[in-house]
Motif scaffolding. Structure first.
Motif, PDB file in Angstrom:
ATOM      1  N   ALA A  90       6.925   8.667   3.772  1.00  0.00           N
ATOM      2  CA  ALA A  90       7.938   9.352   2.960  1.00  0.00           C
ATOM      3  C   ALA A  90       9.282   8.632   3.051  1.00  0.00           C
ATOM      4  O   ALA A  90       9.994   8.509   2.053  1.00  0.00           O
ATOM      5  CB  ALA A  90       8.072  10.809   3.406  1.00  0.00           C
ATOM      6  N   ALA A  91       9.615   8.155   4.231  1.00  0.00           N
ATOM      7  CA  ALA A  91      10.871   7.423   4.401  1.00  0.00           C
ATOM      8  C   ALA A  91      10.850   6.152   3.556  1.00  0.00           C
ATOM      9  O   ALA A  91      11.862   5.781   2.951  1.00  0.00           O
ATOM     10  CB  ALA A  91      11.097   7.092   5.876  1.00  0.00           C
ATOM     11  N   HIS A  92       9.702   5.502   3.485  1.00  0.00           N
ATOM     12  CA  HIS A  92       9.601   4.294   2.664  1.00  0.00           C
ATOM     13  C   HIS A  92       9.728   4.649   1.176  1.00  0.00           C
ATOM     14  O   HIS A  92      10.408   3.958   0.422  1.00  0.00           O
ATOM     15  CB  HIS A  92       8.291   3.555   2.928  1.00  0.00           C
ATOM     16  CG  HIS A  92       8.223   2.261   2.220  1.00  0.00           C
ATOM     17  ND1 HIS A  92       8.906   1.150   2.656  1.00  0.00           N
ATOM     18  CD2 HIS A  92       7.613   1.898   1.080  1.00  0.00           C
ATOM     19  CE1 HIS A  92       8.704   0.162   1.818  1.00  0.00           C
ATOM     20  NE2 HIS A  92       7.916   0.580   0.848  1.00  0.00           N
ATOM     21  N   MET A  93       9.081   5.713   0.762  1.00  0.00           N
ATOM     22  CA  MET A  93       9.174   6.148  -0.640  1.00  0.00           C
ATOM     23  C   MET A  93      10.620   6.496  -0.983  1.00  0.00           C
ATOM     24  O   MET A  93      11.104   6.181  -2.068  1.00  0.00           O
ATOM     25  CB  MET A  93       8.265   7.345  -0.893  1.00  0.00           C
ATOM     26  CG  MET A  93       8.320   7.878  -2.308  1.00  0.00           C
ATOM     27  SD  MET A  93       7.741   6.722  -3.551  1.00  0.00           S
ATOM     28  CE  MET A  93       6.024   7.116  -3.535  1.00  0.00           C
ATOM     29  N   ARG A  94      11.312   7.113  -0.052  1.00  0.00           N
ATOM     30  CA  ARG A  94      12.713   7.477  -0.289  1.00  0.00           C
ATOM     31  C   ARG A  94      13.560   6.234  -0.558  1.00  0.00           C
ATOM     32  O   ARG A  94      14.482   6.271  -1.372  1.00  0.00           O
ATOM     33  CB  ARG A  94      13.279   8.258   0.882  1.00  0.00           C
ATOM     34  CG  ARG A  94      14.726   8.679   0.662  1.00  0.00           C
ATOM     35  CD  ARG A  94      15.213   9.646   1.702  1.00  0.00           C
ATOM     36  NE  ARG A  94      16.597   9.986   1.500  1.00  0.00           N
ATOM     37  CZ  ARG A  94      17.099  10.698   0.505  1.00  0.00           C
ATOM     38  NH1 ARG A  94      16.308  11.166  -0.415  1.00  0.00           N
ATOM     39  NH2 ARG A  94      18.383  10.959   0.420  1.00  0.00           N
ATOM     40  N   ASN A 116       0.855  -1.192   0.000  1.00  0.00           N
ATOM     41  CA  ASN A 116       0.000   0.000   0.000  1.00  0.00           C
ATOM     42  C   ASN A 116       0.888   1.238   0.000  1.00  0.00           C
ATOM     43  O   ASN A 116       1.049   1.904   1.009  1.00  0.00           O
ATOM     44  CB  ASN A 116      -0.905  -0.015   1.230  1.00  0.00           C
ATOM     45  CG  ASN A 116      -1.709  -1.288   1.317  1.00  0.00           C
ATOM     46  OD1 ASN A 116      -2.708  -1.443   0.640  1.00  0.00           O
ATOM     47  ND2 ASN A 116      -1.246  -2.230   2.129  1.00  0.00           N
ATOM     48  N   LEU A 117       1.451   1.542  -1.138  1.00  0.00           N
ATOM     49  CA  LEU A 117       2.441   2.608  -1.271  1.00  0.00           C
ATOM     50  C   LEU A 117       1.757   3.967  -1.394  1.00  0.00           C
ATOM     51  O   LEU A 117       0.970   4.200  -2.306  1.00  0.00           O
ATOM     52  CB  LEU A 117       3.300   2.352  -2.511  1.00  0.00           C
ATOM     53  CG  LEU A 117       4.408   3.359  -2.782  1.00  0.00           C
ATOM     54  CD1 LEU A 117       5.487   3.260  -1.711  1.00  0.00           C
ATOM     55  CD2 LEU A 117       4.999   3.116  -4.161  1.00  0.00           C
ATOM     56  N   VAL A 118       2.063   4.853  -0.462  1.00  0.00           N
ATOM     57  CA  VAL A 118       1.552   6.229  -0.527  1.00  0.00           C
ATOM     58  C   VAL A 118       2.477   7.021  -1.435  1.00  0.00           C
ATOM     59  O   VAL A 118       3.671   7.097  -1.190  1.00  0.00           O
ATOM     60  CB  VAL A 118       1.495   6.867   0.878  1.00  0.00           C
ATOM     61  CG1 VAL A 118       1.157   8.345   0.786  1.00  0.00           C
ATOM     62  CG2 VAL A 118       0.500   6.136   1.756  1.00  0.00           C
TER      63      VAL A 118
END
Length: 184
Positions: free
Chosen positions: A169-173, A104-106
């Motif tokens: 955001a840390a995961h997206m990074r 579930n990627l924001v």
């Protein structure tokens, strides 16, 4: 008897990932990320985690004042029913808050606040402005589903919203890290 290796010296290179993450996410989002650092008592910035956190909180831009470029359409162009609404941050977080960030990627969020100028007539009639909402845009990567959620939020919800978005955001990074600049 095995020889023990001496402990490695802590160098600026050791702190570089922490510095970059704090610079990109922590300072922008107002959340102290030093608790994720292996040496939280000795962050690269020279301040304790508590001092860093207090400074960042004092300088953070409120989420409702951030105006992202362009916009994202709600739901999914190819499939109906992919925009869900919730009456509160608590209701939203109970359903979506702890979901796996890979599945579930924001990829975007928008805190929507009504502009009083757009509601001049309604305000003259004694009506209230619509409540603030948080829109979150998702890709359910395993099934290639695009969807969005929206919940009513208040200024009091901001610390919890900010903390949750900062984790996302840390995961997206992590997905883009090889291409993003680091600061040292």
């Amino acid at each position: 008897m095995a020889r023990r290796r001496p402990p490695h010296p802590v160098t600026l290179a050791h702190y570089a990932p922490h510095i970059a993450l704090c610079a990109l996410l922590g300072l922008a989002a107002g959340i102290c990320l030093t608790q994720h650092h292996p040496h939280p008592d000795k962050p690269a910035c020279g301040r304790t985690a508590k001092e860093q956190h207090m400074t960042e909180q004092a300088t953070a831009v409120p989420l409702w004042k951030i105006d992202h470029p362009y916009y994202c359409a709600e739901g999914n162009y190819y499939r109906n029913g992919n925009h869900l609404t919730y009456d509160s941050w608590t209701d939203f977080h109970a359903e979506w808050g702890a979901l796996d960030p890979d599945y579930n990627l924001v990829f975007r969020w928008d805190w929507q606040r009504a502009n009083p100028a757009d509601y001049a007539y309604e305000l003259e009639q004694g009506e209230k402005l619509p409540a603030d909402t948080l829109q979150v845009f998702w890709v359910l990567q395993r099934k290639a589903i695009l969807r969005s959620t929206e919940c009513t939020v208040t200024e009091a919800d901001e610390p919890a919203v900010r903390a949750w978005l900062t984790e996302r955001a840390a995961h997206m990074r992590l997905l883009w890290e090889p291409l993003l600049p680091t600061t040292a």
